[in-house]
Scaffold this active site. Structure first.
Site, PDB file in Angstrom:
ATOM      1  N   SER A  29       0.842  -1.198   0.000  1.00 49.14           N
ATOM      2  CA  SER A  29       0.000   0.000   0.000  1.00 49.14           C
ATOM      3  C   SER A  29       0.876   1.247   0.000  1.00 49.14           C
ATOM      4  CB  SER A  29      -0.939  -0.001   1.211  1.00 49.14           C
ATOM      5  OG  SER A  29      -0.222  -0.158   2.421  1.00 49.14           O
ATOM      6  N   LYS A  86      -1.718   7.255  -2.920  1.00 48.20           N
ATOM      7  CA  LYS A  86      -1.402   7.003  -4.335  1.00 48.20           C
ATOM      8  C   LYS A  86      -2.112   5.758  -4.852  1.00 48.20           C
ATOM      9  CE  LYS A  86       3.179   9.191  -4.311  1.00 48.20           C
ATOM     10  NZ  LYS A  86       3.252   9.531  -2.870  1.00 48.20           N
ATOM     11  N   GLY A  87      -2.153   4.700  -4.017  1.00 46.09           N
ATOM     12  CA  GLY A  87      -2.783   3.463  -4.454  1.00 46.09           C
ATOM     13  C   GLY A  87      -2.086   2.251  -3.872  1.00 46.09           C
ATOM     14  N   ASP A 106      -5.471  -2.226   6.826  1.00 44.30           N
ATOM     15  CA  ASP A 106      -6.054  -3.476   7.335  1.00 44.30           C
ATOM     16  C   ASP A 106      -7.275  -3.869   6.510  1.00 44.30           C
ATOM     17  OD1 ASP A 106      -4.141  -3.181   9.355  1.00 44.30           O
ATOM     18  OD2 ASP A 106      -5.547  -2.124  10.650  1.00 44.30           O
TER      19      ASP A 106
END
Length: 303
Positions: free
Chosen positions: A217, A221-222, A250
């Site tokens: 992750s 941004k993604g 999570d």
């Protein structure tokens, strides 16, 4: 391709979480507004997976005087919890909310005796089957993490790791987890390399062969997903509002794993996970069964 080995309807999901917590949110914009929510990576993952129809069991350490409060807070989520004794209290983490930003002041890790850790290890050995899924996440003391990993890899191939540990690659000792889910900072620390641009990050991901699936992750941004062959990037989805980023990673992991179990293709699994992570940012705590998530398709491409 089937990523999970021998998963059946009888397979169980075990979440080993060394230190659950009570998250105490204080909204500094509204000084009278404060909320207590059960937290910790393992609890967050369990709540999300429960909302998707799964029935995970969280294995953790809890200690007084805050143990009973934690159990009371988690009761509405109807989670299976197996707890062992912590010599110190269940953690209370302070989350300060102000202008769409969360400042976190996390409590100290619990004090766990060798005898109490042995009880947890004995439970795992007696209960985990080779077709079960074991998710190891949260804060761990190094020695405890080493013992848990050494045991779990002998019990099942379906091992997922989301632990911030700079020496993780040494601890793996040639064992290969199904999934590892660091965030960008944890990934840099783990491989002792720091990235100045996306191209150097992509190059490092493609050289990472310590797990079958790397789910990374990268904040707003993604997220990246590397299956040892192809590298997929899915851009983040702008949430309706930013309340707190706590638990977004999570949620990403929980939804991705749920779809993996359902044999959904990797791209669709990551897109769904990204949608749910965005929804978590829009509330306190993680998404649960009361939330309705509308899935939109973000930008995605192979690198």
């Amino acid at each position: 391709m089937t990523w999970l080995q021998n998963i059946t309807k009888e397979s169980k999901i075990w979440i080993v979480n060394y230190a659950c917590a009570i998250d105490y949110y204080v909204d500094l914009n509204k000084q009278k507004n404060s909320v207590l929510i059960p937290g910790g990576k393992g609890i967050n993952v369990a709540i999300v997976m429960k909302s998707l129809g799964f029935d995970p069991t969280v294995i953790t350490f809890l200690g007084q005087p805050t143990k009973n409060l934690f159990l009371e807070l988690v009761k509405p989520y109807d989670l299976n919890i197996v707890s062992f004794i912590s010599e110190t209290k269940t953690r209370i983490n302070l989350k300060l909310l102000k202008d769409e930003k969360t400042t976190e002041i996390n409590d100290l890790s619990p004090l766990i005796t060798d005898a109490n850790l042995t009880e947890l290890l004995t439970f795992l050995k007696a209960n985990v089957k080779n077709n079960d899924l074991v998710i190891i996440n949260g804060r761990f003391k190094f020695e405890a993490l080493e013992k848990v990993l050494n045991l779990v890899f002998t019990l099942t191939e379906n091992v997922v790791i989301d632990v911030d540990e700079s020496k993780m690659l040494t601890l793996l000792n040639q064992s290969k987890p199904l999934v590892m889910k660091p965030n960008i900072d944890e990934f840099q620390t783990m491989i002792n390399t720091f990235f100045h641009d996306q191209q150097s990050l992509i190059a490092a991901i493609k050289k990472f062969h310590y797990c079958k699936l790397l789910l990374l992750s990268d904040g707003d941004k993604g997220a990246y997903l590397f299956d040892q062959n192809k590298l997929l990037f899915v851009s983040s989805i702008t949430p309706k509002q930013v309340v707190s980023t706590t638990g977004a990673g999570d949620t990403l992991l929980a939804v991705f794993l749920a779809n993996l179990i359902l044999k959904v293709d990797l791209k669709t699994a990551l897109i769904k996970a990204t949608n749910y992570a965005s929804a978590t940012i829009s509330k306190l705590g993680v998404v649960d069964s009361k939330d309705k998530i509308s899935v939109i398709t973000p930008k995605s491409y192979y690198l």
